[in-house]
Write a protein that holds these residues in place. Sequence first.
Motif, PDB file in Angstrom:
ATOM      1  N   ARG A 254      -0.922  -0.592  -3.643  1.00  0.00           N
ATOM      2  CA  ARG A 254      -0.346  -0.764  -5.304  1.00  0.00           C
ATOM      3  C   ARG A 254      -0.764  -2.292  -6.390  1.00  0.00           C
ATOM      4  O   ARG A 254      -0.917  -3.357  -5.923  1.00  0.00           O
ATOM      5  CB  ARG A 254       1.507  -0.782  -4.975  1.00  0.00           C
TER       6      ARG A 254
ATOM      7  N   GLU B 238      -5.561   2.020   5.677  1.00  0.00           N
ATOM      8  CA  GLU B 238      -5.712   2.918   6.419  1.00  0.00           C
ATOM      9  C   GLU B 238      -4.161   3.058   7.017  1.00  0.00           C
ATOM     10  O   GLU B 238      -3.000   2.331   7.606  1.00  0.00           O
ATOM     11  CB  GLU B 238      -5.963   3.504   7.650  1.00  0.00           C
ATOM     12  N   CYS B 239      -3.577   4.149   6.875  1.00  0.00           N
ATOM     13  CA  CYS B 239      -1.267   4.260   6.371  1.00  0.00           C
ATOM     14  C   CYS B 239      -1.187   4.142   8.673  1.00  0.00           C
ATOM     15  O   CYS B 239      -1.582   5.198   8.893  1.00  0.00           O
ATOM     16  CB  CYS B 239      -1.000   5.655   5.888  1.00  0.00           C
TER      17      CYS B 239
ATOM     18  N   PHE C 272       0.960  -1.434   0.036  1.00  0.00           N
ATOM     19  CA  PHE C 272       0.194   0.183   0.236  1.00  0.00           C
ATOM     20  C   PHE C 272       0.698   1.548   0.365  1.00  0.00           C
ATOM     21  O   PHE C 272       2.239   0.981   0.472  1.00  0.00           O
ATOM     22  CB  PHE C 272      -1.005  -0.298   1.643  1.00  0.00           C
ATOM     23  N   ARG C 273       0.025   2.472  -0.492  1.00  0.00           N
ATOM     24  CA  ARG C 273       1.382   3.660  -0.667  1.00  0.00           C
ATOM     25  C   ARG C 273       0.772   4.798  -0.484  1.00  0.00           C
ATOM     26  O   ARG C 273      -0.474   4.613  -0.796  1.00  0.00           O
ATOM     27  CB  ARG C 273       1.550   4.567  -2.143  1.00  0.00           C
ATOM     28  N   CYS C 274       0.064   5.363   0.569  1.00  0.00           N
ATOM     29  CA  CYS C 274      -0.090   6.952   1.278  1.00  0.00           C
ATOM     30  C   CYS C 274      -0.011   7.748   0.844  1.00  0.00           C
ATOM     31  O   CYS C 274       0.654   7.950  -0.709  1.00  0.00           O
ATOM     32  CB  CYS C 274      -0.552   7.117   3.182  1.00  0.00           C
TER      33      CYS C 274
ATOM     34  N   THR D 289       4.555   6.884   1.424  1.00  0.00           N
ATOM     35  CA  THR D 289       5.085   6.242   2.798  1.00  0.00           C
ATOM     36  C   THR D 289       4.527   4.750   2.281  1.00  0.00           C
ATOM     37  O   THR D 289       3.517   4.797   1.776  1.00  0.00           O
ATOM     38  CB  THR D 289       4.239   5.935   4.119  1.00  0.00           C
ATOM     39  N   THR D 290       5.095   3.358   2.374  1.00  0.00           N
ATOM     40  CA  THR D 290       4.730   2.426   0.915  1.00  0.00           C
ATOM     41  C   THR D 290       4.577   1.711   2.606  1.00  0.00           C
ATOM     42  O   THR D 290       5.797   1.457   3.361  1.00  0.00           O
ATOM     43  CB  THR D 290       5.390   1.635   0.044  1.00  0.00           C
TER      44      THR D 290
ATOM     45  N   GLN E 233      -3.659   8.108   7.150  1.00  0.00           N
ATOM     46  CA  GLN E 233      -4.394   8.535   5.842  1.00  0.00           C
ATOM     47  C   GLN E 233      -5.154   7.413   4.864  1.00  0.00           C
ATOM     48  O   GLN E 233      -4.652   6.019   5.398  1.00  0.00           O
ATOM     49  CB  GLN E 233      -3.495   9.376   4.770  1.00  0.00           C
ATOM     50  N   GLU E 234      -5.187   7.632   3.780  1.00  0.00           N
ATOM     51  CA  GLU E 234      -6.092   6.291   3.146  1.00  0.00           C
ATOM     52  C   GLU E 234      -5.086   6.241   2.641  1.00  0.00           C
ATOM     53  O   GLU E 234      -4.826   7.034   1.424  1.00  0.00           O
ATOM     54  CB  GLU E 234      -7.398   7.030   2.061  1.00  0.00           C
ATOM     55  N   SER E 235      -4.657   4.751   2.090  1.00  0.00           N
ATOM     56  CA  SER E 235      -3.778   4.773   1.084  1.00  0.00           C
ATOM     57  C   SER E 235      -3.971   3.125  -0.087  1.00  0.00           C
ATOM     58  O   SER E 235      -5.132   2.075   0.413  1.00  0.00           O
ATOM     59  CB  SER E 235      -2.263   3.655   2.050  1.00  0.00           C
ATOM     60  N   ARG E 236      -3.363   4.109  -1.101  1.00  0.00           N
ATOM     61  CA  ARG E 236      -4.352   3.378  -1.624  1.00  0.00           C
ATOM     62  C   ARG E 236      -3.617   1.653  -2.079  1.00  0.00           C
ATOM     63  O   ARG E 236      -2.376   1.806  -1.655  1.00  0.00           O
ATOM     64  CB  ARG E 236      -4.563   3.689  -3.303  1.00  0.00           C
TER      65      ARG E 236
END
Length: 96
Positions: free
Chosen positions: A39, A28-29, A6-8, A12-13, A34-37
């Motif tokens: 990858r 969630e990061c 995930f990457r916010c 930040t991954t 924050q919302e992290s999508r």
Amino acid sequence: MPLYEFRCPEGTTFEATFTMSQAPQILECPSCGQESRRRITAPKLSIANSAQFKLIDSTKRSAHEPEVVSNRLPSSGRSPSTRYTHNPLHQKLPRS
Ligand SMILES: [Zn+2]
């Protein structure tokens, strides 16, 4: 379980393990919340999975190697039925 990346928004991954059906698109990061999508990467195999593969591999190898089986063969060669013919009680019966 597969490992997802995930990457916010801050860049930040982080990685998290989910089952294929439970893997969320947004997580969630852990550092900023924050919302992290998620990858778009091929799911990596976790350490537990690779250990499982090693176990399967060793199981396959032992199936092809006859060492384990041959160790048991000599003991099974002495069948208990041959012992009964040498039973001293059987030898005494007809001779007395
Ligand atoms: Zn973050």
